[in-house]
Write an enzyme that holds these catalytic residues in place. Structure first.
Site, PDB file in Angstrom:
ATOM      1  N   HIS A 436       0.792  -1.230   0.000  1.00  0.00           N
ATOM      2  CA  HIS A 436       0.000   0.000   0.000  1.00  0.00           C
ATOM      3  C   HIS A 436       0.827   1.285   0.000  1.00  0.00           C
ATOM      4  O   HIS A 436       0.679   2.110   0.898  1.00  0.00           O
ATOM      5  CB  HIS A 436      -0.912   0.030   1.236  1.00  0.00           C
TER       6      HIS A 436
HETATM    7  C1  LIG Z   1      -0.173  -8.149  -3.860  1.00  0.00           C
HETATM    8  C2  LIG Z   1      -1.071  -6.961  -3.642  1.00  0.00           C
HETATM    9  C3  LIG Z   1      -2.280  -7.134  -2.965  1.00  0.00           C
HETATM   10  C4  LIG Z   1      -3.110  -6.033  -2.725  1.00  0.00           C
HETATM   11  N1  LIG Z   1      -4.331  -6.242  -2.131  1.00  0.00           N
HETATM   12  C5  LIG Z   1      -5.165  -5.177  -1.952  1.00  0.00           C
HETATM   13  C6  LIG Z   1      -6.478  -5.376  -1.435  1.00  0.00           C
HETATM   14  O1  LIG Z   1      -6.915  -6.492  -1.188  1.00  0.00           O
HETATM   15  N2  LIG Z   1      -7.246  -4.273  -1.269  1.00  0.00           N
HETATM   16  C7  LIG Z   1      -6.810  -3.010  -1.554  1.00  0.00           C
HETATM   17  O2  LIG Z   1      -7.540  -2.048  -1.314  1.00  0.00           O
HETATM   18  N3  LIG Z   1      -5.590  -2.812  -2.082  1.00  0.00           N
HETATM   19  C8  LIG Z   1      -4.772  -3.868  -2.301  1.00  0.00           C
HETATM   20  N4  LIG Z   1      -3.547  -3.671  -2.868  1.00  0.00           N
HETATM   21  C9  LIG Z   1      -3.142  -2.285  -3.189  1.00  0.00           C
HETATM   22  C10 LIG Z   1      -3.782  -1.774  -4.458  1.00  0.00           C
HETATM   23  O3  LIG Z   1      -3.629  -2.701  -5.490  1.00  0.00           O
HETATM   24  C11 LIG Z   1      -3.091  -0.471  -4.815  1.00  0.00           C
HETATM   25  O4  LIG Z   1      -3.234   0.426  -3.722  1.00  0.00           O
HETATM   26  C12 LIG Z   1      -3.663   0.199  -6.045  1.00  0.00           C
HETATM   27  O5  LIG Z   1      -3.736  -0.667  -7.151  1.00  0.00           O
HETATM   28  C13 LIG Z   1      -2.755   1.379  -6.395  1.00  0.00           C
HETATM   29  O6  LIG Z   1      -3.284   2.056  -7.493  1.00  0.00           O
HETATM   30  P1  LIG Z   1      -2.366   3.041  -8.318  1.00  0.00           P
HETATM   31  O7  LIG Z   1      -3.161   3.543  -9.450  1.00  0.00           O
HETATM   32  O8  LIG Z   1      -1.736   3.994  -7.376  1.00  0.00           O
HETATM   33  O9  LIG Z   1      -1.138   2.158  -8.828  1.00  0.00           O
HETATM   34  P2  LIG Z   1      -1.109   0.792  -9.627  1.00  0.00           P
HETATM   35  O10 LIG Z   1      -2.418   0.095  -9.565  1.00  0.00           O
HETATM   36  O11 LIG Z   1       0.081   0.055  -9.152  1.00  0.00           O
HETATM   37  O12 LIG Z   1      -0.886   1.257 -11.141  1.00  0.00           O
HETATM   38  C14 LIG Z   1       0.247   1.974 -11.555  1.00  0.00           C
HETATM   39  C15 LIG Z   1       0.610   1.522 -12.959  1.00  0.00           C
HETATM   40  O13 LIG Z   1       1.513   2.477 -13.525  1.00  0.00           O
HETATM   41  C16 LIG Z   1       2.491   1.800 -14.285  1.00  0.00           C
HETATM   42  N5  LIG Z   1       3.663   2.668 -14.388  1.00  0.00           N
HETATM   43  C17 LIG Z   1       4.553   2.985 -13.416  1.00  0.00           C
HETATM   44  N6  LIG Z   1       5.490   3.829 -13.898  1.00  0.00           N
HETATM   45  C18 LIG Z   1       5.198   4.039 -15.197  1.00  0.00           C
HETATM   46  C19 LIG Z   1       5.814   4.822 -16.233  1.00  0.00           C
HETATM   47  N7  LIG Z   1       6.881   5.570 -15.965  1.00  0.00           N
HETATM   48  N8  LIG Z   1       5.280   4.776 -17.466  1.00  0.00           N
HETATM   49  C20 LIG Z   1       4.163   4.032 -17.722  1.00  0.00           C
HETATM   50  N9  LIG Z   1       3.542   3.291 -16.782  1.00  0.00           N
HETATM   51  C21 LIG Z   1       4.048   3.302 -15.531  1.00  0.00           C
HETATM   52  C22 LIG Z   1       2.735   0.543 -13.475  1.00  0.00           C
HETATM   53  O14 LIG Z   1       3.341  -0.463 -14.276  1.00  0.00           O
HETATM   54  C23 LIG Z   1       1.350   0.186 -12.978  1.00  0.00           C
HETATM   55  O15 LIG Z   1       0.704  -0.709 -13.853  1.00  0.00           O
HETATM   56  C24 LIG Z   1      -2.715  -4.747  -3.155  1.00  0.00           C
HETATM   57  C25 LIG Z   1      -1.522  -4.584  -3.852  1.00  0.00           C
HETATM   58  C26 LIG Z   1      -0.708  -5.674  -4.108  1.00  0.00           C
HETATM   59  C27 LIG Z   1       0.575  -5.482  -4.856  1.00  0.00           C
END
Ligand SMILES: Cc1cc2nc3c(=O)[nH]c(=O)nc-3n(C[C@H](O)[C@H](O)[C@H](O)COP(=O)(O)OP(=O)(O)OC[C@H]3O[C@@H](n4cnc5c(N)ncnc54)[C@H](O)[C@@H]3O)c2cc1C
Length: 506
Positions: A436
């Site tokens: 997280h």
């Molecule tokens: C194993 C695991 C279990 C989890 N379980 C839960 C749960 O049960 N409940 C819950 O609420 N949360 C859970 N989470 C957390 C939740 O998945 C994240 O908080 C959420 O997905 C974050 O969203 P985000 O948009 O910030 O980033 P992300 O969903 O990580 O998306 C960011 C994306 O940006 C891409 N990216 C990064 N840098 C670049 C770049 N320079 N150029 C192009 N693309 C790029 C990455 O590859 C990624 O695909 C879990 C996470 C993990 C890893």
């Protein structure tokens, strides 16, 4: 070499929980949306059939080997995330919490974010919950591991576990959500939002690494990057997308890198600061009888009974093969430990932490250097939390408890546990994980203490928005995906009102 040069109304960087939501709403409003994602595009029917070790290579960032370096009396924290179309959303346990009321209170009354009240965000949460089909996990889906922890909790503390809610439909309880749902039952954003965005005309380009926001006349004007293809990440061309609106949603771990490389927030030194991670610790109880803890929902129940002490306890399990690989010993010793797996129950404890992490660009390589100096008050939560979880396991009938303390063997009684003097151990002795990362480009009410306003607009660059875990104004104490998606919805709805309509006609 195949370069990519595109024009769009909006370019969204990152296709995870935040990016997918924004892309979907803006595409459906008629804007020409381009989504750029660093990771590969692997369809649910393909990743659902992969072995966990394959998904770690194809869907997880750096095969799950990404760490926040503990400074001072802090653990080294293994912070995991996805790198694929759908981002970390593909890997979640499906757990869905709305932002707790006391956190809204902090946002409104301590952070001066009056507009982020529970009532104001409710329509955004309603929308997200409808789309990803949030529903309560029935008690019948609890694994025996969770049932026994629940019994221990009732016996030792006198409270019951509370059912979790998840974004699933038709879950068959195979306990491998973190490696991509094998039955397409989890409504991660690659299933719930991106198909809608594409149907509305958005273009999605996987395997594109964005490095920088380009500016023109003091406004955001697009992004540049490169194509990085295959598991070996061969560079096969340059990328440039010209767009008057740029949404950075690369996650709290990586969005700061793009902003720093673009000179955003340079004068206030806020970009990359205030990172929180919810440091988490696993405590296992070993039972005389076989309990096959992997049978049932991976995550089904929790207790927030101890939230006032800075901790939340949540059920989980790990596929047996993966669990075996994390067990100590070699040869026969390892075999003896692995044979315990059917007898093990697992529960997770999460610390509701302060923002003490910092994301910085590394001199070499693509990944940032992230440091984490755990606040003394957060460090002080670890020992009582592990002690409490051990007590609960013993009360539930466990004959041995395994603590996340490096080099420690199992303990067979609370007296034996007390002799470990957990409260005196240096932070680096604890094994901690996190899924997280939040807050590194946070929302606030001034450029002195934050990077974006409550609609995700960067303080110092018109046309640049952030919409991912980075914008969450503070640690939540509960799983964040729903909060991230609700904030992204709010940001997108505002953009939908504000962005010029020219695109709808184009
Ligand atoms: C194993 C695991 C279990 C989890 N379980 C839960 C749960 O049960 N409940 C819950 O609420 N949360 C859970 N989470 C957390 C939740 O998945 C994240 O908080 C959420 O997905 C974050 O969203 P985000 O948009 O910030 O980033 P992300 O969903 O990580 O998306 C960011 C994306 O940006 C891409 N990216 C990064 N840098 C670049 C770049 N320079 N150029 C192009 N693309 C790029 C990455 O590859 C990624 O695909 C879990 C996470 C993990 C890893």
């Amino acid at each position: 070499v195949s370069d990519l040069n595109l024009d769009a109304d909006v370019v969204v960087v990152g296709s995870g929980a935040g990016g997918a939501v924004v892309a979907c709403h803006l595409a459906e409003a008629g804007h020409r949306v381009v989504i750029l994602e660093e990771g590969p595009w692997i369809k649910p029917e393909v990743y659902g059939q992969m072995r966990p070790s394959e998904t770690i290579r194809h869907l997880w960032r750096e095969a799950a080997m990404t760490f926040a370096i503990g400074l001072g009396d802090s653990p080294m924290i293994n912070v995991m995330m996805g790198r694929c179309v759908g981002g970390s959303s593909v890997l979640t346990g499906g757990v869905c919490f709305r932002t707790p009321g006391h956190i809204h209170h902090i946002w409104q009354h301590e952070r001066g974010l009056r507009e982020l009240s529970e009532a104001a965000l409710a329509p955004c949460f309603d929308d997200v919950e409808r789309v990803v089909k949030v529903q309560e996990v029935p008690v019948s889906m609890r694994s025996q591991s969770t049932v026994l922890f629940g019994k221990g909790l009732e016996k030792s503390v006198g409270v019951s576990l509370v059912p979790l809610r998840r974004n699933t439909e038709g879950c068959q309880g195979k306990s491998r959500c973190n490696f991509g749902c094998p039955h397409g039952a989890k409504l991660s954003v690659d299933r719930a939002y991106l198909p809608r965005a594409l149907a509305a005309g958005a273009q999605l380009f996987p395997e594109v690494l964005v490095s920088k926001v380009v500016t023109k006349g003091g406004r955001a004007a697009g992004v540049v990057g490169k194509r990085v293809e295959g598991t070996e990440r061969r560079v096969t061309g340059k990328v440039r997308v010209n767009a008057p609106t740029v949404v950075i949603a690369a996650g709290a771990w990586h969005s700061p890198l793009i902003l720093q490389a673009s000179g955003v927030g340079r004068w206030k030194d806020q970009v990359g600061r205030n990172l929180t991670v919810h440091p988490a610790f696993r405590v296992m109880g070993a039972f005389a009888e076989k309990i096959d803890g992997w049978k049932g929902a991976l995550q089904s129940a929790f207790t927030d009974r101890f939230e006032s002490e800075g901790m939340t306890l949540t059920s989980l399990f790990v596929p047996p093969g993966v669990l075996a690989a994390t067990m100590p010993g070699v040869g026969q010793t390892h075999l003896a430990k692995a044979r315990l797996i059917p007898h093990l129950g697992i529960f997770g404890g999460t610390v509701h932490d302060e923002g003490s992490g910092v994301v910085r660009r590394a001199w070499v390589g693509r990944e940032p250097v992230v440091t984490y100096a755990m606040a003394a008050k957060d460090k002080a939560v670890i020992a009582p939390m592990l002690t409490r979880m051990a007590e609960i396991w013993f009360a539930g009938g466990a004959r041995e408890v395994f603590l996340p303390v490096l080099g420690s063997e199992g303990v067979r009684s609370m007296d034996q546990l007390k002799r470990l003097h957990l409260e005196t151990l240096h932070g680096s002795r604890f094994e901690s994980g996190s899924q997280h990362p939040l807050g590194s480009t946070r929302i606030g009410n001034s450029a002195d203490s934050s990077v974006v306003d409550s609609y995700g607009q960067a303080w110092d660059l018109p046309g640049l928005y952030c919409a991912d875990g980075g914008v969450v104004p503070s640690s939540l104490g509960v799983n964040p995906q729903l909060t991230i998606m609700a904030l992204a919805t709010r940001i997108a709805w505002r953009m939908r009102e504000r962005l010029p309509r020219r695109a709808a006609v184009a």
